[in-house]
Design an enzyme around this catalytic site. Structure first.
Site, PDB file in Angstrom:
ATOM      1  N   LYS A  68       4.238 -17.845  85.534  1.00 31.25           N
ATOM      2  CA  LYS A  68       3.411 -16.938  84.746  1.00 31.25           C
ATOM      3  C   LYS A  68       1.928 -17.094  85.088  1.00 31.25           C
ATOM      4  CE  LYS A  68       6.767 -16.858  80.970  1.00 31.25           C
ATOM      5  NZ  LYS A  68       7.131 -15.437  80.902  1.00 31.25           N
ATOM      6  N   LYS A 104       1.677 -16.298  76.219  1.00 32.01           N
ATOM      7  CA  LYS A 104       3.077 -16.325  76.644  1.00 32.01           C
ATOM      8  C   LYS A 104       3.472 -17.771  76.898  1.00 32.01           C
ATOM      9  CE  LYS A 104       2.090 -13.394  79.856  1.00 32.01           C
ATOM     10  NZ  LYS A 104       3.173 -12.408  79.836  1.00 32.01           N
ATOM     11  N   ARG A 105       4.752 -17.974  77.079  1.00 38.18           N
ATOM     12  CA  ARG A 105       5.261 -19.313  77.374  1.00 38.18           C
ATOM     13  C   ARG A 105       4.557 -19.883  78.603  1.00 38.18           C
ATOM     14  NH1 ARG A 105       9.898 -20.389  80.479  1.00 38.18           N
ATOM     15  NH2 ARG A 105      10.282 -18.145  80.527  1.00 38.18           N
ATOM     16  N   LYS A 125       2.901  -5.017  73.748  1.00 38.03           N
ATOM     17  CA  LYS A 125       2.223  -5.169  72.456  1.00 38.03           C
ATOM     18  C   LYS A 125       0.709  -5.014  72.611  1.00 38.03           C
ATOM     19  CE  LYS A 125       5.880  -8.407  71.373  1.00 38.03           C
ATOM     20  NZ  LYS A 125       6.266  -9.816  71.500  1.00 38.03           N
ATOM     21  N   HIS A 141      18.262 -12.131  81.800  1.00 33.67           N
ATOM     22  CA  HIS A 141      16.830 -12.211  81.509  1.00 33.67           C
ATOM     23  C   HIS A 141      16.036 -12.995  82.556  1.00 33.67           C
ATOM     24  CE1 HIS A 141      16.385 -10.355  77.520  1.00 33.67           C
ATOM     25  NE2 HIS A 141      17.606 -10.805  77.262  1.00 33.67           N
ATOM     26  N   THR A 189       7.045  -8.648  77.285  1.00 37.97           N
ATOM     27  CA  THR A 189       6.870  -7.763  76.130  1.00 37.97           C
ATOM     28  C   THR A 189       5.462  -7.892  75.544  1.00 37.97           C
ATOM     29  OG1 THR A 189       7.935  -9.454  74.739  1.00 37.97           O
ATOM     30  CG2 THR A 189       9.289  -7.603  75.443  1.00 37.97           C
TER      31      THR A 189
END
Length: 810
Positions: A539, A533-534, A645, A347, A641
């Protein structure tokens, strides 16, 4: 068939039996508990029959090991999958109760952090819905991940006591408990039959007690099992644990998800957790297999063990330990069984993020396991050096530089290694795990992540679900590829107006929540720009925040400026020891306070950072989103993901060509996504040339320089320390994730979004095309590929085999 009348009778009986009370005297929490008991009882026959069917037919079963499962609230999901959601909702209303209040009484299980845990839960839903014999294996955390609070803009971590009212869905199975052994001394002794047997002394023995939860398949009578393990003191050893401190050592094993591993003690606890649930799970599997009375050569034909990320990599030596020490297999036979049974999903792209544990720690905590890892490592060296030479072989060793490398263990000890998006898999093969790919090319494969539309559309966005039903009927609910039929309505004004009305209603719902929770008034007609998100530097929530700051400065400079009104929405937790990420949270919260309280800004812009982001909040935010921020540096995000969504619910993606964004682009077309930024090849070229200068980028862009100066010149009150750290990271320390390099391109893409949003017809057309193109990202399709290409298991419904044929780009 359940009727509302029958349901009401049963429900009132349960209320009376549980609380010796009339319905009107119960709280919403008590009503939720009663409803949960009704659902569990209603599905228990199918749960039992599913187990019996698997036993009688001796089918091959999958065991999915994951450190995290993030299921979200299960009440509505179970009602939907059982096909009784409408009946129960009507019955609850007829009894004068508030169904939504009952639903909200359920606490989100705090069993995961983000994408990894939610993916595992989507997969469990799909495995059951496809009728695949499958089981989840994890940890029953008492507190799970922390509850996030903001105090003066800073993240504060509090215990998330999600079990305070019990867990109605679980069943304790103390008769299935197993013993997990830590520490002590172990040596090998001949047993008189030319075999070496381990002799243990002074070990710490922990009882692993399973709690089982039914995983209900979608309208197919299948109920699979999720088994979470809890650590307890063995009753026969109570005398050894005399003090609170001694007992706490045991309790800690299943107390919290991801303990702070910035120090040795935290790392040790993390390793204890990982061995605890892998050992318990493997022991349980072996015990089940032995009851079938089948030859050991059949083990890989009846058992598929899947390692979700490196956390359960100890499945490899643990299965070897049992086969060698307890079942008397030769090394060669045990290794053959192990490799054929275990598969591994990677991952992460970043080598530095892959788990490794100090040799001394593993040796002291798990002496027998370390002996086996050493033996696996030595045999790997012995076999591969003659084939690949010392240099390459030593780069793939499990034990090196004083560490045990868990990804290396998982790769060597498995028959399949998959990435979770095509770009991610390509990078693993070409860069991160290239040495392993040269040795084991046939092991590597791609399985792009997926999501379950049942939760993220059927439940989270019921009116959009109904609209799609009205237009294309309901086949898409069991074959999501059929969503592509919805594309036929992309020029139908009635449908586009209905789509717009549904989006506005969802935005109003979120606006009510924000007003009640935070006292912030947001305009539902504004563009809702979402990044959930985290919190991690790669990110690039920071890039998003710098763009917000740039917009703020533009409005302050010219109050008559006509900018598209926006609401910027963040949801993110930072790991407790990740100081830089927590400083970014403080910066965003300080920026939000500045923007939201400046009368010159008004409704032109608002910033909302929701506390304690989780599954239920995602179900509220995602249907309201107009823009989906997927802005990681290209080559860093494995898949994502949330992008799937948000796309499913009609948000347009603002994206770098990273992770599954590439596949989203391929499906929707470049006209229906906002692309910006460096590509992975361009990032690699900059890295190779080594001549990137963030300061030069800043000096060449006055607009960017002005934004960065606001971090350190007092424009944003309360971030003197945080602003300086962030400024220095982007300038003096040369901007590791190329935030400044991508800034101009990002701003230009945002301006294109502003312009497009003014044309509501064109925007809604693109939103509809995104929805219609999202079918291939169903977790059902992903799981079908795992089942067919890795696990070699069959599902209950043959018609699902045709899904893959329909799962093609539109």
């Amino acid at each position: 068939m359940l009727t509302t009348t029958k349901f009401k009778e049963e429900f009132e009986k349960i209320i009376e039996g549980l609380y010796a009370s009339n319905l009107e005297d119960t709280s919403s929490i008590q009503q939720y508990t009663a409803l949960g008991n009704f659902i569990k009882s209603y599905s228990s026959d199918n749960w039992n029959k599913t187990n019996q069917l698997y036993l009688e037919e001796q089918v091959k079963q999958v065991y999915y090991f994951s450190m995290e499962f993030l299921p979200g609230r299960m009440l509505k999901s179970n009602l939907l999958n059982l096909g009784i959601l409408t009946t129960v909702r009507e019955g609850i209303a007829e009894m004068g109760l508030d169904f939504e209040a009952i639903v909200k009484s359920e606490v989100d299980p705090a069993l995961g952090n983000g994408g990894l845990g939610r993916l595992a839960s989507c997969f469990m839903d799909s495995i059951a819905s496809l009728g695949i014999p499958g089981n989840g294996t994890g940890i029953r955390y008492r507190y799970g991940l922390f509850q996030q609070k903001f105090v003066d803009g800073y993240q504060v971590e509090l215990p998330e006591n999600w079990l305070r009212n019990g867990n109605v869905w679980e069943v304790r199975k103390e008769n299935k408990a197993v013993m997990v052994r830590y520490g002590g001394e172990v040596y090998l002794k001949e047993d008189g039959e030319n075999k070496l047997r381990p002799i243990y002394s002074n070990t710490q023995n922990i009882l692993a007690v399973p709690y089982d939860t039914g995983m209900v398949g979608y309208e197919n009578n299948v109920v699979n099992n999720l088994r979470l393990w809890s650590a307890e003191i063995p009753p026969e050893e109570e005398i050894r644990y005399k003090t609170i401190a001694e007992r706490e050592v045991v309790n800690q094993i299943t107390e919290v998800l991801y303990p702070d591993d910035s120090n040795y003690e935290g790392q040790l606890l993390r390793l204890r957790q990982e061995y605890f649930f892998t050992s318990a799970g493997i022991q349980s599997i072996v015990r089940f297999f032995k009851k079938q009375g089948q030859p050991w050569s059949d083990f890989p034909n009846k058992i598929a063990i899947h390692v979700n990320d490196t956390h359960p990599a100890l499945c490899v030596p643990e299965l070897m330990r049992i086969l060698l020490d307890e079942e008397g297999h030769s090394w060669e036979n045990a290794w053959d069984i192990t490799k054929k049974s275990i598969s591994y999903t990677n991952h992460t792209i970043m080598q530095e993020a892959m788990e490794k544990w100090p040799v001394d720690m593993v040796r002291e905590l798990l002496p027998r396991i370390y002996q086996i890892i050493e033996a696996i490592n030595q045999r790997h060296l012995d076999r591969k050096i003659s084939l690949y030479g010392e240099e390459l072989t030593y780069r793939t060793t499990i034990i090196s530089e004083g560490y045990v490398k868990m990804a290396h263990l998982a790769i060597i000890g498995s028959h399949s290694v998959n990435g979770v998006a095509q770009l991610h898999t390509d990078i693993l093969k070409e860069e991160t795990l290239h040495d392993f790919y040269k040795m084991y090319p046939s092991k590597f494969n791609n399985k792009t992540n997926g999501i379950t539309q049942r939760r993220w559309l059927h439940l989270a966005n019921e009116k959009l679900t109904q609209l799609i039903d009205d237009k294309i009927d309901q086949e898409w609910k069991v074959n999501p590829a059929e969503l592509r039929q919805f594309k036929a309505y992309s020029k139908d004004s009635e449908t586009l107006n209905q789509l717009s009305d549904i989006k506005l209603e969802n935005k109003k719902r979120f606006a009510v929540y924000v007003k009640e929770k935070y006292g912030i008034e947001i305009d539902p007609t504004a563009l809702f720009d979402v990044q959930i998100k985290r919190l991690h530097a790669y990110k690039r929530q920071l890039l998003n925040a710098l763009h917000i700051l740039d917009r703020y400065l533009k409005i302050k400079e010219d109050s008559t400026l006509e900018l598209q009104p926006r609401v910027f929405i963040f949801g993110a937790k930072a790991a407790p020891s990740y100081i830089y990420a927590k400083q970014i949270i403080k910066f965003i919260n300080a920026l939000a306070h500045l923007v939201n309280n400046d009368p010159d800004i008004g409704n032109k812009m608002k910033v909302v950072f929701v506390e304690n982001y989780g599954v239920s909040l995602a179900e509220l935010i995602i249907p309201a989103a107009d823009i989906s921020e997927q802005i990681s540096l290209a080559g860093k995000e494995a898949s994502g993901t949330s992008n799937m969504k948000l796309m499913l619910n009609g948000a347009l993606t603002m994206a770098t060509l990273d992770g599954a964004n590439i596949e989203i682009k391929d499906l929707v077309g470049e006209d229906n996504i906002f692309l910006f930024g460096l590509t992975n090849d361009e990032v690699n070229q900059i890295n190779r040339e080594g001549n990137y200068s963030s300061i030069a980028v800043m000096e060449a862009n006055p607009r960017l320089k002005r934004v960065l100066n606001c971090l350190i010149n007092g424009t944003i009150p309360g971030i003197e320390e945080e602003g300086r750290v962030i400024y220095d990271s982007l300038t003096l320390f040369n901007d590791e994730y190329y935030v400044l390099q991508d800034f101009a391109s990002f701003v230009a893409a945002q301006e294109r979004a502003d312009t497009l949003y003014q044309n509501k017809l064109a925007w809604n057309q693109k939103a509809l095309i995104n929805i219609a193109s999202s079918g291939p990202f169903s977790a059902d399709f992903t799981i079908m590929r795992y089942a067919d290409e890795i696990w070699n298991v069959k599902g209950k419904a043959e018609k699902h085999a045709s899904f893959l044929k329909g799962n093609q780009p539109i």
